[in-house]
Design a protein around this motif. Structure first.
Motif, PDB file in Angstrom:
ATOM      1  N   ASP A  63      -5.073 -56.644  61.547  1.00 36.14           N
ATOM      2  CA  ASP A  63      -4.172 -56.830  62.681  1.00 36.14           C
ATOM      3  C   ASP A  63      -4.832 -57.570  63.846  1.00 36.14           C
ATOM      4  OD1 ASP A  63      -2.080 -55.491  61.391  1.00 36.14           O
ATOM      5  OD2 ASP A  63      -2.870 -53.549  62.037  1.00 36.14           O
ATOM      6  N   ALA A  64      -6.078 -57.964  63.679  1.00 39.39           N
ATOM      7  CA  ALA A  64      -6.759 -58.710  64.749  1.00 39.39           C
ATOM      8  C   ALA A  64      -6.097 -60.071  64.927  1.00 39.39           C
ATOM      9  CB  ALA A  64      -8.227 -58.901  64.413  1.00 39.39           C
ATOM     10  N   PRO A  65      -5.970 -60.531  66.171  1.00 40.35           N
ATOM     11  CA  PRO A  65      -5.410 -61.871  66.386  1.00 40.35           C
ATOM     12  C   PRO A  65      -6.364 -62.946  65.858  1.00 40.35           C
ATOM     13  CG  PRO A  65      -6.197 -60.918  68.448  1.00 40.35           C
ATOM     14  CD  PRO A  65      -6.351 -59.860  67.407  1.00 40.35           C
ATOM     15  N   GLU A  66      -5.805 -64.124  65.616  1.00 40.92           N
ATOM     16  CA  GLU A  66      -6.613 -65.246  65.146  1.00 40.92           C
ATOM     17  C   GLU A  66      -7.474 -65.777  66.296  1.00 40.92           C
ATOM     18  OE1 GLU A  66      -7.069 -66.851  62.113  1.00 40.92           O
ATOM     19  OE2 GLU A  66      -6.047 -65.061  61.382  1.00 40.92           O
ATOM     20  N   PRO A  67      -8.754 -66.048  66.042  1.00 43.97           N
ATOM     21  CA  PRO A  67      -9.608 -66.603  67.097  1.00 43.97           C
ATOM     22  C   PRO A  67      -9.133 -67.984  67.546  1.00 43.97           C
ATOM     23  CG  PRO A  67     -10.907 -65.910  65.199  1.00 43.97           C
ATOM     24  CD  PRO A  67      -9.473 -65.817  64.809  1.00 43.97           C
ATOM     25  N   ASN A  68      -9.290 -68.260  68.845  1.00 37.44           N
ATOM     26  CA  ASN A  68      -8.993 -69.593  69.363  1.00 37.44           C
ATOM     27  C   ASN A  68     -10.199 -70.206  70.063  1.00 37.44           C
ATOM     28  OD1 ASN A  68      -9.019 -68.325  71.914  1.00 37.44           O
ATOM     29  ND2 ASN A  68      -6.801 -68.018  71.862  1.00 37.44           N
ATOM     30  N   SER A  69     -11.365 -69.515  69.991  1.00 32.25           N
ATOM     31  CA  SER A  69     -12.602 -70.073  70.539  1.00 32.25           C
ATOM     32  C   SER A  69     -13.799 -69.484  69.818  1.00 32.25           C
ATOM     33  CB  SER A  69     -12.702 -69.814  72.048  1.00 32.25           C
ATOM     34  OG  SER A  69     -12.927 -68.448  72.303  1.00 32.25           O
ATOM     35  N   LEU A  70     -14.881 -70.225  69.860  1.00 29.25           N
ATOM     36  CA  LEU A  70     -16.177 -69.782  69.336  1.00 29.25           C
ATOM     37  C   LEU A  70     -17.143 -69.866  70.504  1.00 29.25           C
ATOM     38  CD1 LEU A  70     -18.111 -69.042  66.966  1.00 29.25           C
ATOM     39  CD2 LEU A  70     -18.474 -71.497  66.694  1.00 29.25           C
ATOM     40  N   VAL A  71     -17.773 -68.750  70.834  1.00 30.27           N
ATOM     41  CA  VAL A  71     -18.662 -68.708  71.985  1.00 30.27           C
ATOM     42  C   VAL A  71     -20.066 -68.376  71.528  1.00 30.27           C
ATOM     43  CG1 VAL A  71     -19.171 -67.511  74.153  1.00 30.27           C
ATOM     44  CG2 VAL A  71     -16.809 -68.071  73.554  1.00 30.27           C
ATOM     45  N   VAL A  72     -21.020 -69.203  71.922  1.00 30.83           N
ATOM     46  CA  VAL A  72     -22.426 -68.917  71.675  1.00 30.83           C
ATOM     47  C   VAL A  72     -22.896 -67.990  72.786  1.00 30.83           C
ATOM     48  CG1 VAL A  72     -24.741 -69.881  71.479  1.00 30.83           C
ATOM     49  CG2 VAL A  72     -22.773 -71.140  70.558  1.00 30.83           C
ATOM     50  N   ALA A  73     -23.462 -66.863  72.391  1.00 33.34           N
ATOM     51  CA  ALA A  73     -23.879 -65.858  73.367  1.00 33.34           C
ATOM     52  C   ALA A  73     -25.284 -65.369  73.053  1.00 33.34           C
ATOM     53  CB  ALA A  73     -22.906 -64.684  73.361  1.00 33.34           C
ATOM     54  N   ALA A  74     -25.921 -64.813  74.078  1.00 28.98           N
ATOM     55  CA  ALA A  74     -27.256 -64.245  73.931  1.00 28.98           C
ATOM     56  C   ALA A  74     -27.238 -62.837  74.511  1.00 28.98           C
ATOM     57  CB  ALA A  74     -28.276 -65.102  74.659  1.00 28.98           C
ATOM     58  N   SER A  75     -27.985 -61.954  73.879  1.00 24.92           N
ATOM     59  CA  SER A  75     -28.160 -60.603  74.397  1.00 24.92           C
ATOM     60  C   SER A  75     -29.636 -60.265  74.305  1.00 24.92           C
ATOM     61  CB  SER A  75     -27.317 -59.594  73.614  1.00 24.92           C
ATOM     62  OG  SER A  75     -27.641 -59.609  72.246  1.00 24.92           O
ATOM     63  N   ALA A  76     -30.016 -59.157  74.953  1.00 23.39           N
ATOM     64  CA  ALA A  76     -31.433 -58.793  74.948  1.00 23.39           C
ATOM     65  C   ALA A  76     -31.609 -57.292  74.885  1.00 23.39           C
ATOM     66  CB  ALA A  76     -32.124 -59.339  76.189  1.00 23.39           C
ATOM     67  N   ASP A 122      -6.642 -62.518  79.008  1.00 18.44           N
ATOM     68  CA  ASP A 122      -6.217 -63.846  79.474  1.00 18.44           C
ATOM     69  C   ASP A 122      -5.777 -64.756  78.328  1.00 18.44           C
ATOM     70  OD1 ASP A 122      -8.605 -64.600  78.249  1.00 18.44           O
ATOM     71  OD2 ASP A 122      -9.428 -65.592  80.018  1.00 18.44           O
ATOM     72  N   GLY A 123      -5.788 -64.237  77.082  1.00 22.18           N
ATOM     73  CA  GLY A 123      -5.352 -65.016  75.929  1.00 22.18           C
ATOM     74  C   GLY A 123      -6.471 -65.561  75.075  1.00 22.18           C
ATOM     75  N   GLU A 124      -7.705 -65.535  75.572  1.00 22.40           N
ATOM     76  CA  GLU A 124      -8.820 -65.989  74.745  1.00 22.40           C
ATOM     77  C   GLU A 124      -9.058 -64.973  73.642  1.00 22.40           C
ATOM     78  OE1 GLU A 124     -13.563 -67.111  74.776  1.00 22.40           O
ATOM     79  OE2 GLU A 124     -12.705 -66.158  76.553  1.00 22.40           O
TER      80      GLU A 124
END
Length: 156
Positions: A11-24, A93-95
């Motif tokens: 039931d997850a919505p379809e992605p409309n963006s790919l975001v490169v992220a970093a965590s630590a 916001d729709g993302e």
């Protein structure tokens, strides 16, 4: 803006963006791990966020830790890459994001712990306390890989 995380959910919505992220994973001298309670979903997480066009990936982790916790850190290693296409994050916001996260290890070199507008609480947590905190399992996976002291980074 609120967010909802999905994992392997039909039931997850379809992605409309790919975001490169970093965590630590930021540890202290007592072996505790720094976590933030996120304002957008009320779950505990490692500090991190999206890479800006002016960042390097390790630089994004350093910047995000500073913005979210007030601490200055130095990158010391790599926990792994987390690119599972089953992990979808939807914002009000729709993302609808498919995230590509690279998780680093870091040590504190300065600054002072301070809550940002992205979190409601910051805490250094002992590893044995982590299972008691509300947290998305993808965050737990990164922490588990860190605690396993793997010879090489997780590639997934």
């Amino acid at each position: 803006m609120a967010r909802t995380e999905y994992y392997d959910d039909p039931d997850a919505p379809e992605p409309n963006s790919l975001v490169v992220a970093a965590s630590a994973v930021v540890g202290d001298e007592r072996g505790r791990i720094l976590l933030q309670r996120r304002r957008d979903n009320h779950l505990w997480a490692l500090p991190g966020g999206g890479m800006d066009l002016t960042d390097s990936l390790p630089g994004a982790a350093v910047r995000e830790v500073k913005e979210e916790t007030g601490l200055d850190v130095e990158i010391t290693g790599l926990v792994g890459t987390y690119t599972d296409p089953k992990h979808i994050i939807a914002y009000t916001d729709g993302e609808v994001r498919r995230q590509f996260n690279v998780c680093f290890t870091a040590r504190i070199v300065g600054g002072r712990l301070a809550i940002s507008d992205e979190s409601t609480e910051l805490r250094f947590v002992l590893p044995e306390e982590i299972d008691d905190l509300p947290m998305h399992h993808t965050q737990r996976l990164r922490i588990r890989h860190f605690l396993e002291r793997r010879e090489g980074p997780y590639l997934g």
